[in-house]
Design a protein around this motif. Structure first.
Motif, PDB file in Angstrom:
ATOM      1  N   HIS A  94     -10.565   3.270  -4.529  1.00  0.00           N
ATOM      2  CA  HIS A  94      -9.187   3.614  -4.658  1.00  0.00           C
ATOM      3  C   HIS A  94      -8.889   4.790  -4.413  1.00  0.00           C
ATOM      4  O   HIS A  94      -8.176   5.677  -3.145  1.00  0.00           O
ATOM      5  CB  HIS A  94      -8.255   2.793  -5.806  1.00  0.00           C
ATOM      6  N   HIS A 101      -5.760  -3.249  -7.606  1.00  0.00           N
ATOM      7  CA  HIS A 101      -5.136  -4.011  -5.816  1.00  0.00           C
ATOM      8  C   HIS A 101      -5.976  -4.087  -5.574  1.00  0.00           C
ATOM      9  O   HIS A 101      -5.560  -5.256  -4.484  1.00  0.00           O
ATOM     10  CB  HIS A 101      -4.067  -3.187  -5.853  1.00  0.00           C
ATOM     11  N   HIS A 102      -6.873  -4.339  -4.799  1.00  0.00           N
ATOM     12  CA  HIS A 102      -8.183  -4.566  -4.841  1.00  0.00           C
ATOM     13  C   HIS A 102      -8.542  -5.791  -5.308  1.00  0.00           C
ATOM     14  O   HIS A 102      -8.918  -6.731  -4.529  1.00  0.00           O
ATOM     15  CB  HIS A 102      -9.516  -3.998  -4.105  1.00  0.00           C
TER      16      HIS A 102
HETATM   17 CU   LIG Z   1      -6.840   0.888  -3.101  1.00  0.00          CU
END
Ligand SMILES: [Cu+2]
Ligand code: HEA
Ligand code: HEA
Ligand code: CUA
Lengths: 194, 563, 355
Positions: B271, B320-321
């Protein structure tokens, strides 16, 4: 800003070497954090084979060596700053000896684990995480000792002078960092992990 | 009192030519052994662009395969290798070198320095990057040879365990993935250390932190992120190598290893990595938009603050992945909320750019065209990001073409567009020549239309339930039409990119001479000659404000009065 | 029996914001239209048929709506700037007024997004709490789904049988039936269970158990597929879910419980099958074939497709499959067994008796 005098004074800029070494230490810390997290995460998850509590001894002597070497390298740097080459060389030598002794303890510990308990990196998750974390730390100690031996030889050849104190100080930063990593390793492997 | 001392135009050897006509071997030798930050910058960007063509060609092949349902142009193995190579190439061998190269070229000149802090480390970094890229592509030559795509990696660009373990990935394909990235990663870390040290230690007199061009500020933050994010990836890849070569069990699920741990490690890097890629895009836009709006950047301090906030937040949102790996409710809520919060500082930036445009006089030359499209496209991309951050929505969207649409919108609509803009903006400085405006406009329109055709439709496929990374799909799914529009767009993009390459070559050969300051801009790089002399400035300049050249051009109303 | 109830007036919200979305974005209505028109097989997330996916859609439409509003406002701002402030030919060449910033404005465009984010986060939290069910509620039907490279295995512990690739579940509207509670496990690498119209994704991870649930609102066949890249044939790891009325489902389950048909007419083929390595990988209940590496074949003919959806279940396709699975599904984990023509015929004749 109102006065032109003020605007024209150049900012006092930090030394390149210090900034660079700080960056290196930040990166290395991030690197080690992952191995520490990996170790902590897998505590008690090995499916078979020896567990930490069965085979690990708290490394009092090794720890004492490494921690005291932080003091000796500070002495060496102070010596160089003061131009006292003998103090410098002695301090550096002491640091190297302490570092090497630490490595010796690690080697003995590993030998005991491998031959006495049959624990290798393939045995189980404990072996996997233990050897990688402790091994990477030991590799850093080794690099430090090698770098110091380089500096020591240069200084014996008369190439190290007072004006190099700044650079040797950077080396000592690295060494303190390696020490700090040991504390993290000690805490996770020999305290929490057991 | 002059607030800046303009150097006399370069009498010294410039970036491109050593004095006199040299043998090509001498020229080659001088480039290979160079430690000059400008030449390294050019090498970085040049290699990045070559990899862009390669990665783009791989993408085009995938798109042709997906043109028809049940197509058999590519075998499944070849397709899987293509998307792995494409994604990895684009992120590590296109995005990273270009942003580091631009930083390399521009940071010293923008802060009035004569080189980077560690020139030799800089050269080492570049060669590590290139070496990594070559190892990565060497994989194509192994195994069954080119047609079966050799032993190229086929595990996806995030290489989820345990598919990468020895049990499921025999041979060396995964090792190429690890080693290519690992080695080029050392180069990126070296580059980041260099950029930070240069910015902190090499500024010219008067260049306080509060007066750094926004470009430099943002690259500083990006470099910090590289330090924090890249070495965890290195660590995780070392673990994977131990698994594969020494029989360790970090990610070996058969011995109790955990597949999800790899995901945490990867996305803890992954991220921040996407912000490492987009913040430089923001950096280019923050230089270009003010100049072509003829206005000072709106809200400089809050722009810096927002970038810091993005940097800080970005290390706390990685899961969030992983909304569909079965996170606990509390964890899912936390990561959803923090992820959405990133939208706030990002929004601030968009609003400040628009604020800069308001009341200005907008000149839509090539760099500005690309930045305007960027504003609009990045807005869409960010909003689809918000939808993905909405965890229950993502239970449907994750791993579908909607995600593919989202990230191409940010990576192309955001990063690649600003890169094109930035190249058109700084090319006159680097080469001393102007790019042909007509060719550039054709490039812009073809690429924009192609981009929209390809990636806008991808959202629809995703909403209609099409997962990513599939080499084929049943005809009855109703996805075919959409895939055909998507693929058609690639042809426009391909022609656009070719025109871009042609425009650059054309400009190098017979572009109009640019002069030192073709855009009437304000930062230090425009005060030296084009191309800049080997040591950038004959005399080290002294600055009193954020826009030294503005002060010079408007002695009646200089910037430093308002600081 | 308990059904998860919408705890928010999401449906109403969704209707209004759905209107906004419909008006604002051209692609989505077209997409919905295409979903309906082109074929009933399109697994569009705008066409939900279960309690969970209906709720997700309501929530998603709200999020879409909010984003659409932000999109409109900001696009309008950009467009206005581009049109209004572009340099014009007769320009005097003077620089415009330099504005360095504005605290009230910058405060405004910090605070308003924060408020929006807080609202979004709250709704998200509510929806997650409502829709994520980690433990099997009393009375729900348990099914274990196991992901393999590249097919699905389904256990029905209440009935004691195993089947593959086609999941049958009972209808579960407010009047009849009961929801299905899935336990997800993996035999090798990570897969992901996804039937867009019935259930959102949930990863299927080795060494872990995940859960998913389906309360289908309408009978019919729904398609989905593995959504996490899992190797060569990830694309052909399809899923079919057959939603039946409780009575039909009961009938189907009873039939599945019975051991395999033993038709004396195909005794030769049966013998070939049982003495070939087939039995190491496949189970046919009531015979010595108890392998678990491949799909259970006890009631092979009750399935409409073979190879996890790669081909329809016809004698011709079965024959092609047994002869060389690679031919239909390159890279499949079943080897070509190198049987002679007559043996293949015999085995296939036997297989097609397995109703
Ligand atoms: Cu991300
Ligand atoms: C340059 C790269 C880049 C950037 C900048 C972003 C930005 C964002 N991304 Fe994206 N993302 C990727 C690259 C990027 N992403 C990639 C490569 C993947 C897939 C990886 C893979 O699986 O292969 C991915 C995947 C991805 C996922 C996982 C999807 C999945 O696989 O299930 C999520 C989920 O939360 C997400 C969210 C976001 C968010 C919230 C932002 C935010 O930063 C966006 C913020 C911007 C805005 C919101 C717009 C402007 C703001 C305003 C106008 C203010 C008002 C707005 C509000 C109040 C909301 N991204
Ligand atoms: C900076 C990052 C970047 C960029 C610029 C691109 C650019 C493009 N990408 Fe990429 N993409 C990724 C990053 C990027 N991608 C990532 C990270 C993934 C995930 C990988 C994974 O799942 O592991 C991905 C995955 C991905 C997929 C999904 C594969 C799958 O899941 O099955 C697709 C499918 O369409 C795709 C298409 C494209 C296209 C058409 C372009 C185009 O914009 C390319 C345009 C460029 C050219 C066309 C080249 C120039 C022209 C020539 C060389 C002349 C010859 C060309 C023609 C004749 C047409 N990409
Ligand atoms: Cu199983 Cu993809």
């Amino acid at each position: 800003m109102s006065t032109s005098v003020q605007t024209h004074t150049s900012p006092r800029l930090p030394d390149r070497g210090r900034v660079g070494m700080t960056c290196l230490i930040i990166t290395e810390s991030a690197f080690f954090s992952i191995f520490v997290v990996g170790y902590l995460f897998y505590i008690g998850k090995s499916q078979h084979g020896p567990q930490p509590a069965d085979v690990l001894e708290f490394p009092w002597l090794a720890t004492a060596c490494l921690l005291s070497s932080s003091a000796t390298i500070m002495l060496a740097v102070a010596g160089l700053r003061a131009g006292a080459m003998a103090r410098f060389s002695l301090g550096l030598l002491a640091t190297m000896v302490l570092g090497a002794t630490f490595l010796g303890f690690t080697a003995m510990e590993w030998r005991g684990l491998i031959e006495g308990h049959g624990l290798t990196i393939r045995t189980n998750l404990f072996g996997t995480t233990f050897y990688s974390l402790v091994g990477f730390h030991a590799a850093h100690v080794m690099i430090g000792v090698l770098a110091m031996s380089l500096v020591l030889s240069l200084s014996l050849l008369g190439h190290v002078e007072k004006r190099h104190a700044e650079r040797v100080e950077l080396l000592s930063w690295y060494w303190h960092f390696v020490d700090a990593v040991w504390l993290a390793v000690l805490a996770s492997v020999y305290v929490i992990g057991r | 009192m002059a607030s800046i001392d303009l150097p006399s135009p370069g009498t010294q050897a410039s970036t491109w030519t050593s004095p006199g006509r040299e043998q090509w071997t001498t020229v080659l030798h001088s480039w290979v052994t160079t430690v000059d930050h400008k030449r390294l910058g050019i090498l970085y960007v040049g290699c990045g662009l070559v990899f862009l063509l390669i990665g783009g060609a791989e993408a085009a092949m995938m798109r042709f395969q997906l043109f028809f349902a049940q197509n058999d142009l590519l075998s499944p193995q070849v397709f899987n290798r293509f998307f792995t190579m494409h994604g990895t190439t684009m992120v590590f061998f296109v995005g990273m070198p270009i942003i580091i190269g631009m930083g390399n070229y521009l940071i010293p000149i923008m802060i009035g320095a004569r080189d980077m802090a560690f020139p030799r480390l800089n050269a080492w970094g570049f060669w590590m990057f290139l070496f990594g890229g070559l190892i990565f592509y060497f994989s194509y030559l192994g195994g069954d040879g080119l047609y079966a795509a050799g032993t190229a990696p086929d595990v996806g660009w995030f290489a989820y365990a345990p598919l990468t373990g020895k049990a499921f990935s025999r041979g060396n394909s995964t090792d190429y993935w690890v080693l290519g990235i690992l080695i080029s990663g050392f180069g990126s870390i070296a580059g980041a250390i260099n950029m930070i040290t240069t910015t902190l230690s090499m500024r010219c007199p008067g260049m306080t932190l509060g007066r750094l061009p926004l470009f430099v500020w943002m690259m500083l933050i990006v470099s910090g992120l590289i330090l924090i994010a890249l070495s965890p990836l290195t660590a995780a890849q070392v673990m994977l190598l131990f698994d594969r070569f020494l029989g360790a069990h970090f990610f070996d699920t058969q011995a109790g290893g955990d597949a999800v741990l790899w995901q945490h490690f990867f996305w803890f890097f992954g991220h921040p990595e996407v912000y490492i890629l987009i913040i430089p895009g923001f950096a280019y836009a923050s230089e270009i938009i003010p100049v072509f709006s003829r206005k000072v950047i709106f809200g400089y301090p809050i722009m810096v603050g927002a970038t810091c906030a993005i940097g800080l937040l970005s290390v706390g949102v990685w899961a969030h992945h992983m909304f569909v790996v079965g996170l606990g409710k509390g964890t899912a809520i936390w990561f959803a909320a923090i992820t959405m919060l990133v939208g706030v500082p990002t929004g601030i930036k968009i609003f400040n750019w628009v604020g800069t445009m308001y009341g200005g006089k907008l000149h839509f030359r090539l760099p500005m065209l690309f930045c305007t499209a960027f504003l609009f496209q990045f807005l869409i991309a960010g909003l689809t990001g918000i939808m993905l951050a909405a965890a229950p929505f993502t239970w449907q969207l994750s791993d579908s073409y909607f995600v593919v649409a989202h990230f191409h919108y940010v990576l192309i609509g955001g990063l690649v567009f600003t890169i094109f803009g930035a190249i058109y903006y700084w090319f006159p400085k680097v080469s001393g020549r102007m790019v042909n405006e007509t060719l550039g406009r054709w490039h812009f329109w073809l690429f924009t239309i192609g981009f929209q055709m390809t990636f806008t439709t991808m959202h629809v496929q995703g909403l209609l339930g099409m997962p990513r990374r599939i080499y084929t799909y049943p005809a009855e799914r109703g996805w075919e039409v959409w895939n055909q529009i998507t693929t058609a767009g690639v042809v426009f993009q391909g022609v656009g990119v070719l025109l871009f390459v042609i425009a650059l070559i054309h400009a190098l050969r017979r572009g109009e001479p640019a002069g030192d300051d073709p855009w009437n801009a304000w930062t230090l790089e425009w005060s030296t000659s084009s191309p800049p002399p080997a040591y950038n400035f004959a005399e080290i300049p002294e600055v009193r404000s954020r826009r030294p050249l503005w002060d010079l051009k408007h002695p009646d109303d200089p910037d430093w009065k308002y600081e | 029996m308990e059904f998860p109830r919408p705890a928010l007036p999401l449906a109403a919200l969704s209707r209004t914001s759905g209107f906004v979305v419909g008006a604002l974005t051209a692609a989505l209505p077209v997409a919905m239209y295409a979903a309906d028109a082109s074929s009933t097989q399109t697994p569009s997330i705008f066409d939900p048929r279960s309690t969970q996916t209906t709720e997700i859609l309501a929530y998603s439409t709200l999020v879409l709506g909010i984003c659409a509003v932000i999109f409109t406002v900001v696009t309008a701002l950009i467009a206005y700037a581009v049109i209004r402030y572009r340099a014009r030919p007769g320009d005097d060449g003077r620089e415009p007024a330099q504005i360095y910033g504005s605290n009230p404005l910058e405060l405004a465009w910090t605070v308003i997004p924060v408020v929006v984010v807080v609202i979004l986060a709250l709704v998200t939290a509510r929806t997650i709490v409502d829709l994520q069910i980690d433990e099997r509620p009393e009375g729900w039907m348990p099914v274990t789904a196991i992901g393999h490279q590249w097919w699905w295995e389904f256990h029905y512990p209440e009935f004691g049988f195993t089947t593959a690739n086609e999941l049958h579940i009972p209808l579960s509207d407010s009047t009849s039936g009961r929801p299905t509670f899935l336990t997800l496990e993996s035999a090798d690498v990570i897969h992901s269970f996804w039937i867009p119209r019935l259930a959102g994704k949930m990863d299927v991870i080795p060494n872990r158990t995940n859960h998913a649930w389906i309360a289908p609102l309408e009978t019919g066949t729904y398609v989905g597929q593995c959504a996490e890249y899992c190797g060569t044939q990830h694309a052909n790891m399809l899923l079919r879910v057959v939603v039946q009325t409780p009575e039909e489902f009961e009938r189907w389950a009873r039939a599945q419980q019975r051991p395999a048909v033993d038709d004396p007419k195909v005794a030769d083929g049966r013998a070939t099958f049982l003495k070939t390595a087939c039995i190491n990988c496949h189970t046919v209940r009531g015979t010595v074939a108890t392998g678990r590496f491949g799909p259970d074949l006890t009631h092979l003919m009750s399935r409409a497709t073979i190879g996890a959806g790669v081909a329809t279940n016809t004698p011709a396709n079965l024959r092609a499959w047994v002869q060389s699975p690679d031919h239909l599904k390159m890279g499949a984990r079943m080897p070509a067994m190198g049987l002679g023509e007559t043996d293949v015929d015999g085995v296939v004749d036997y297989l097609i008796t397995l109703h």
